[in-house]
Design an enzyme around this catalytic site. Structure first.
Site, short mmCIF file in Angstrom:
data_model
loop_
_atom_site.label_atom_id
_atom_site.label_comp_id
_atom_site.label_asym_id
_atom_site.label_seq_id
_atom_site.Cartn_x
_atom_site.Cartn_y
_atom_site.Cartn_z
N HIS A 1 0.75 -1.26 0.14
CA HIS A 1 -0.12 -0.06 0.01
C HIS A 1 0.93 1.09 -0.11
O HIS A 1 1.55 1.80 1.08
CB HIS A 1 -0.99 0.01 1.36
CG HIS A 1 -1.94 -1.25 1.28
ND1 HIS A 1 -2.84 -1.33 0.24
CD2 HIS A 1 -1.95 -2.33 2.04
CE1 HIS A 1 -3.75 -2.10 0.58
NE2 HIS A 1 -3.09 -2.82 1.48
N GLU A 45 -1.17 -6.45 -2.36
CA GLU A 45 -2.56 -5.46 -2.17
C GLU A 45 -1.96 -4.27 -2.86
O GLU A 45 -2.07 -3.04 -2.22
CB GLU A 45 -2.68 -5.26 -0.66
CG GLU A 45 -3.18 -6.84 0.09
CD GLU A 45 -3.62 -6.66 1.40
OE1 GLU A 45 -3.67 -5.35 1.87
OE2 GLU A 45 -3.60 -7.66 2.19
#
Ligand code: XIL
Length: 374
Positions: free
Chosen positions: A250, A279
């Site tokens: 992230h 992610e």
């Protein structure tokens, strides 16, 4: 029709055909660029999360996976791997101590199979999104151990052979590099042994699945990733079935690019593990939720996406790159990090941003050079 009119029409049709066939023709990129999954090298997966549950429940739109058909069409076309964003977490699978709700998780796995996609399971042991009946219940240590064993065995066993990788341990180390023995419910109640047991139970339930530890702020070589290296080393020495280490990625343009990403992944690869970016999103500063990022911001974001992908492609152990929402329409970022947003590769209306093109170009650049046929 006069002869002259006919030949003009014919010429126009020929030009249109030529433009459609030429990949470098103006405006043709959008229509002719192939899906990301098809540009990936053999054995390398470009994935996406599947929206639903979690923060989406408080948003003013219907369930994306069930209702937004334009969204699911892109999900099926563009990606070679899917990760349920929330639907395999305890919060979603376990409405009560005695029940499981696999309805949406099953639909996601079926959808992936119909579309020839792999599935990453997420997540078995985490400090967040655990049901109240669990964290606030009155259970003895022995009962809790049995609840955990039964859950891991049931969930991993249900999808045996259909989920190729599991995030078994999610975020078990804090930013200072310590095992979360206070805020992780399982580690607090059952001790670090719970971690080791969860891997062993998951492996028994599906011996073919690759079992991962997954976390944020571990892209760089830092105290946290050092702690993972040590922990995983100890687990491997004790013959715990650990197969992978994943950095969530992230990222934020304000925080700068994690320059040591490739070197960091490499040192986990050297332990014999697979690695992955699981992610990926890249948030930019946004004064309001409906502001539009500047050209400079979008360009910087595209650069971050392409460098992260490049790092993964360059490291032999790194075999998948998964984005956490491919569209701003469903990203968790503005909800979780107020003042930031526009973190994904497509905007709210699914138009591709420079970040999408940067991924496509980075993949193309990594394809083995093709021998010309003429
Ligand atoms: C997030 C989801 O995107 C949200 O919908 C939910 O409200 C909270 O969790 N690290 C993880 C993911 O491992 O499970 C988190 O997903 C994001 C951070």
């Amino acid at each position: 029709m006069s002869m002259r009119r006919f030949s003009i029409t014919l010429a126009a049709a020929a030009t249109a055909l030529l433009l459609a066939l030429l990949p470098w023709a103006p405006g043709a990129a959008e229509e002719t660029a192939q899906p990301l999954r098809d540009s990936a090298p053999e054995g390398f997966l470009i994935g996406s999360s599947v929206a639903g549950g979690g923060h989406h429940e408080a948003e003013p739109y219907p369930d994306p996976f069930a209702e937004d058909h334009a969204y699911t069409a892109l999900l099926g076309q563009e990606f070679g791997s899917l990760t349920p964003e929330n639907r395999m977490k305890w919060s979603d699978l376990r409405p009560s101590e005695d029940t499981y709700d696999f309805s949406i998780a099953d639909e996601i796995v079926d959808f992936a199979e119909r579309n020839g996609q792999e599935v990453r399971g997420h997540a078995l042991l985490w400090h967040d999104q655990n049901p109240d009946w669990l964290e606030e219940g009155e259970h003895s240590e022995e009962e809790l151990r049995e609840i955990l064993r039964e859950h891991v065995t049931t969930v991993v066993g249900r999808y045996e052979g259909r989920i190729h990788q599991w995030d078994v341990a999610n975020e078990v180390i804090d930013d200072e590099g310590h095992l979360r023995t206070k805020d992780n419910f399982w580690l607090r109640e059952l001790g670090p042994e719970a971690l080791v047991d969860t891997f062993r139970w998951a492996h028994e339930a599906d011996p073919e699945a690759d079992l991962f530890l997954n976390d944020y702020n571990v892209e760089e070589i830092n105290d946290k990733s050092d702690a993972y290296l040590e922990l995983i080393g100890q687990m491997l020495d004790a013959d715990v079935p650990v197969h992978g280490f994943a950095a969530q990625a992230h990222l934020s343009t304000a925080a700068g690019f994690p320059e040591s990403l490739a070197d960091n992944l490499d040192r986990f690869g050297d332990l014999g593990l697979r690695t992955a970016l699981t992610e990926v999103d890249v948030r930019v500063e946004m004064p309001r939720r409906d502001s539009t990022p500047t050209g400079g911001q979008t360009a910087e974001q595209a650069d971050f996406y392409s460098r992260a992908l490049e790092a993964c492609l360059d490291v032999e152990s790194c075999t998948s790159f998964t984005v956490w929402s491919f569209t701003d329409r469903y990203s968790w970022v503005p909800v979780t990090f107020p003042g930031t947003g526009a973190a994904t590769v497509m905007d709210n209306g699914f138009s591709r941003k420079p970040a999408y093109d940067a991924l496509e170009d980075t993949l193309q650049a990594h394809l083995p050079s093709q021998t010309a046929v003429w």
